[in-house]
Enzyme design. Structure first.
Site, PDB file in Angstrom:
ATOM      1  CG  ASP A 100      -1.881  -1.126   1.301  1.00 47.41           C
ATOM      2  OD1 ASP A 100      -2.214  -1.679   0.243  1.00 47.41           O
ATOM      3  OD2 ASP A 100      -2.340  -1.445   2.413  1.00 47.41           O
ATOM      4  CD  GLU A 157      -7.924  -1.641  -0.485  1.00 47.87           C
ATOM      5  OE1 GLU A 157      -8.644  -2.031   0.445  1.00 47.87           O
ATOM      6  OE2 GLU A 157      -6.734  -2.013  -0.629  1.00 47.87           O
TER       7      GLU A 157
END
Length: 182
Positions: A100, A157
């Site tokens: 991420d 995402e």
């Protein structure tokens, strides 16, 4: 088996939010801020760092390897399979092949992506046309860097990328990190 991701070996900014209370659970998930990846993912991250530098940017990493124990904690805090992988099925973070992250400018200031990291809403999905043109360009820059470096995006995402065939890597517990995270 896992590679530690930290400067100076990796020219990145680390903001490992799951080692703080500043995450969707409201409590630290990890007991220490350690960033790890499978060696295959670490090599691809090196490529992404080079590509980001080429457009005058840096990478800021929010999360990488997430032990299975941590995946259970996140699932308990937010049991929505659109955003948090069901730990019974396994997360690609728990395989050490997901990351991420965001892009930052040369001074380290994160680019505006239209939502924050871990904002679990539809506005965080890729391909949003209800963002400003600048926010859309910033997301497209991140997507371009990561895909060119051999990563796949996760549609829900904007910050999540993983290696192709991620499921071929085994799920790992904190033991793979020498017990450093949990």
């Amino acid at each position: 088996m896992l590679t530690e991701i930290a400067p100076p070996a990796f020219d990145i900014d680390l903001e490992l939010l799951y080692a703080t209370a500043d995450n969707l659970s409201g409590v630290p998930i990890y007991r220490s801020a350690v960033c790890l990846l499978h060696p295959d993912a670490a090599r691809r991250l090196t490529d992404a760092i080079r590509l980001a530098r080429g457009i005058g940017c840096r990478l800021r990493v929010y999360d990488a390897f997430r032990p299975t124990e941590a995946q259970w904690r996140l699932w308990q805090a937010f049991p929505d399979p659109t955003y948090i992988a069901d730990p019974r099925l396994g997360s690609n973070h728990s395989r050490g092949v997901a990351i991420d992250l965001t892009l930052a400018d040369a001074a380290g200031v994160p680019l505006d992506m239209g939502t924050g990291f871990d904002e679990m809403t539809e506005r965080s999905h890729h391909g949003r046309s209800d963002l400003t043109a600048k926010q859309q360009r910033n997301r497209a820059k991140l997507l371009g860097v990561m895909v060119a470096a051999g990563w796949e995006h996760y549609p829900s995402e904007w910050w999540h990328y993983q290696l192709p065939d991620a499921e071929s890597y085994p799920l790992l517990t904190d033991a793979a990190a020498g017990g450093r995270l949990m």
